[in-house]
Design a protein around this motif. Structure first.
Motif, PDB file in Angstrom:
ATOM      1  N   LEU A  59       0.835  -1.201   0.000  1.00 47.23           N
ATOM      2  CA  LEU A  59       0.000   0.000   0.000  1.00 47.23           C
ATOM      3  C   LEU A  59       0.873   1.257   0.000  1.00 47.23           C
ATOM      4  N   GLY A  60       1.935   1.232   0.795  1.00 45.85           N
ATOM      5  CA  GLY A  60       2.838   2.380   0.845  1.00 45.85           C
ATOM      6  C   GLY A  60       3.551   2.621  -0.470  1.00 45.85           C
ATOM      7  N   MET A  61       3.943   1.553  -1.132  1.00 49.12           N
ATOM      8  CA  MET A  61       4.665   1.692  -2.401  1.00 49.12           C
ATOM      9  C   MET A  61       3.754   2.149  -3.533  1.00 49.12           C
ATOM     10  N   ASN A  62       2.470   1.869  -3.439  1.00 50.17           N
ATOM     11  CA  ASN A  62       1.546   2.236  -4.506  1.00 50.17           C
ATOM     12  C   ASN A  62       0.763   3.509  -4.232  1.00 50.17           C
ATOM     13  N   ALA A  63       0.961   4.090  -3.070  1.00 51.61           N
ATOM     14  CA  ALA A  63       0.247   5.316  -2.724  1.00 51.61           C
ATOM     15  C   ALA A  63       0.797   6.502  -3.506  1.00 51.61           C
ATOM     16  N   ASP A  64      -0.066   7.483  -3.760  1.00 47.50           N
ATOM     17  CA  ASP A  64       0.405   8.694  -4.409  1.00 47.50           C
ATOM     18  C   ASP A  64       1.078   9.579  -3.364  1.00 47.50           C
ATOM     19  N   ASP A  65       1.461  10.778  -3.759  1.00 48.50           N
ATOM     20  CA  ASP A  65       2.192  11.661  -2.854  1.00 48.50           C
ATOM     21  C   ASP A  65       1.373  12.100  -1.646  1.00 48.50           C
ATOM     22  N   ASP A  66       0.061  11.958  -1.718  1.00 48.87           N
ATOM     23  CA  ASP A  66      -0.801  12.305  -0.589  1.00 48.87           C
ATOM     24  C   ASP A  66      -1.160  11.093   0.261  1.00 48.87           C
ATOM     25  N   GLY A  67      -0.654   9.911  -0.120  1.00 51.56           N
ATOM     26  CA  GLY A  67      -0.887   8.712   0.661  1.00 51.56           C
ATOM     27  C   GLY A  67      -2.115   7.922   0.257  1.00 51.56           C
ATOM     28  N   PHE A  68      -2.714   8.239  -0.891  1.00 54.13           N
ATOM     29  CA  PHE A  68      -3.920   7.555  -1.330  1.00 54.13           C
ATOM     30  C   PHE A  68      -3.600   6.523  -2.404  1.00 54.13           C
ATOM     31  N   CYS A  69      -4.324   5.415  -2.371  1.00 51.44           N
ATOM     32  CA  CYS A  69      -4.234   4.419  -3.435  1.00 51.44           C
ATOM     33  C   CYS A  69      -5.507   3.590  -3.411  1.00 51.44           C
ATOM     34  N   GLU A  70      -5.716   2.830  -4.450  1.00 53.31           N
ATOM     35  CA  GLU A  70      -6.870   1.950  -4.540  1.00 53.31           C
ATOM     36  C   GLU A  70      -6.524   0.644  -3.829  1.00 53.31           C
ATOM     37  N   HIS A  71      -7.079   0.443  -2.646  1.00 48.85           N
ATOM     38  CA  HIS A  71      -6.689  -0.715  -1.840  1.00 48.85           C
ATOM     39  C   HIS A  71      -7.062  -2.043  -2.477  1.00 48.85           C
ATOM     40  N   PHE A  72      -8.171  -2.081  -3.213  1.00 53.25           N
ATOM     41  CA  PHE A  72      -8.587  -3.343  -3.824  1.00 53.25           C
ATOM     42  C   PHE A  72      -7.549  -3.822  -4.831  1.00 53.25           C
ATOM     43  N   THR A  73      -7.043  -2.908  -5.650  1.00 55.20           N
ATOM     44  CA  THR A  73      -6.041  -3.259  -6.656  1.00 55.20           C
ATOM     45  C   THR A  73      -4.769  -3.789  -5.994  1.00 55.20           C
ATOM     46  N   VAL A  74      -4.330  -3.109  -4.944  1.00 60.31           N
ATOM     47  CA  VAL A  74      -3.112  -3.520  -4.240  1.00 60.31           C
ATOM     48  C   VAL A  74      -3.316  -4.868  -3.573  1.00 60.31           C
ATOM     49  N   MET A  75      -4.490  -5.084  -3.013  1.00 54.86           N
ATOM     50  CA  MET A  75      -4.770  -6.367  -2.368  1.00 54.86           C
ATOM     51  C   MET A  75      -4.737  -7.501  -3.394  1.00 54.86           C
ATOM     52  N   ARG A  76      -5.237  -7.255  -4.584  1.00 56.61           N
ATOM     53  CA  ARG A  76      -5.206  -8.285  -5.633  1.00 56.61           C
ATOM     54  C   ARG A  76      -3.771  -8.574  -6.060  1.00 56.61           C
ATOM     55  N   MET A  77      -2.947  -7.515  -6.164  1.00 57.55           N
ATOM     56  CA  MET A  77      -1.555  -7.702  -6.578  1.00 57.55           C
ATOM     57  C   MET A  77      -0.773  -8.513  -5.562  1.00 57.55           C
ATOM     58  N   SER A  78      -1.021  -8.260  -4.281  1.00 56.65           N
ATOM     59  CA  SER A  78      -0.238  -8.922  -3.235  1.00 56.65           C
ATOM     60  C   SER A  78      -0.870 -10.216  -2.748  1.00 56.65           C
ATOM     61  N   GLY A  79      -2.078 -10.506  -3.195  1.00 48.71           N
ATOM     62  CA  GLY A  79      -2.752 -11.721  -2.759  1.00 48.71           C
ATOM     63  C   GLY A  79      -3.294 -11.622  -1.345  1.00 48.71           C
ATOM     64  N   ALA A  80      -3.483 -10.403  -0.860  1.00 48.11           N
ATOM     65  CA  ALA A  80      -3.982 -10.188   0.505  1.00 48.11           C
ATOM     66  C   ALA A  80      -5.483 -10.463   0.567  1.00 48.11           C
ATOM     67  N   LYS A  81      -5.920 -10.835   1.740  1.00 51.82           N
ATOM     68  CA  LYS A  81      -7.333 -11.093   2.010  1.00 51.82           C
ATOM     69  C   LYS A  81      -7.925  -9.901   2.770  1.00 51.82           C
ATOM     70  N   PRO A  82      -9.265  -9.771   2.784  1.00 58.33           N
ATOM     71  CA  PRO A  82      -9.882  -8.665   3.527  1.00 58.33           C
ATOM     72  C   PRO A  82      -9.466  -8.619   5.003  1.00 58.33           C
ATOM     73  N   ASP A  83      -9.208  -9.782   5.591  1.00 54.26           N
ATOM     74  CA  ASP A  83      -8.770  -9.808   6.994  1.00 54.26           C
ATOM     75  C   ASP A  83      -7.416  -9.117   7.188  1.00 54.26           C
ATOM     76  N   ASP A  84      -6.542  -9.192   6.174  1.00 50.87           N
ATOM     77  CA  ASP A  84      -5.247  -8.521   6.276  1.00 50.87           C
ATOM     78  C   ASP A  84      -5.423  -7.001   6.354  1.00 50.87           C
ATOM     79  N   LEU A  85      -6.368  -6.485   5.591  1.00 51.19           N
ATOM     80  CA  LEU A  85      -6.658  -5.049   5.651  1.00 51.19           C
ATOM     81  C   LEU A  85      -7.272  -4.682   6.994  1.00 51.19           C
ATOM     82  N   LYS A  86      -8.134  -5.534   7.529  1.00 51.95           N
ATOM     83  CA  LYS A  86      -8.743  -5.275   8.834  1.00 51.95           C
ATOM     84  C   LYS A  86      -7.686  -5.241   9.938  1.00 51.95           C
TER      85      LYS A  86
END
Length: 90
Positions: A59-86
């Motif tokens: 999430l940190g590597m994909n965030a823009d300069d203001d710290g925002f990113c699309e979490h769903f896309t990053v979760m798909r790239m890393s294979g993370a589950k919703p529980d990891d975000l929680k």
């Protein structure tokens, strides 16, 4: 003053600096990210599952300069589950 100054680069070569950042420097800065050791070395962070910690970095590597990113896309790239975000949100 015309706003132009002379500076030395890392090799010691003198170059003119007009105060404007060129596109290559902007692209280079956009690829740099820093993570706080206070967070990444904390016991709370280290006790998280590996997948949650990986998600934090992704999430940190994909965030823009203001710290925002699309979490769903990053979760798909890393294979993370919703529980990891929680875990990160807790």
């Amino acid at each position: 003053m015309n706003g132009i100054s002379a500076k030395k680069n890392q090799s010691g070569v003198l170059f003119a600096n007009d105060g404007l950042t060129n596109q290559a420097e902007k692209n280079n800065m956009a690829n740099r990210r820093m993570f706080s050791k206070t967070i990444t070395n904390s016991s709370r962070f280290l006790m998280m599952p590996d997948t949650s910690r990986l998600l934090y970095y992704d999430l940190g590597m994909n965030a823009d300069d203001d710290g925002f990113c699309e979490h769903f896309t990053v979760m798909r790239m890393s294979g993370a589950k919703p529980d990891d975000l929680k875990v990160l949100q807790a």
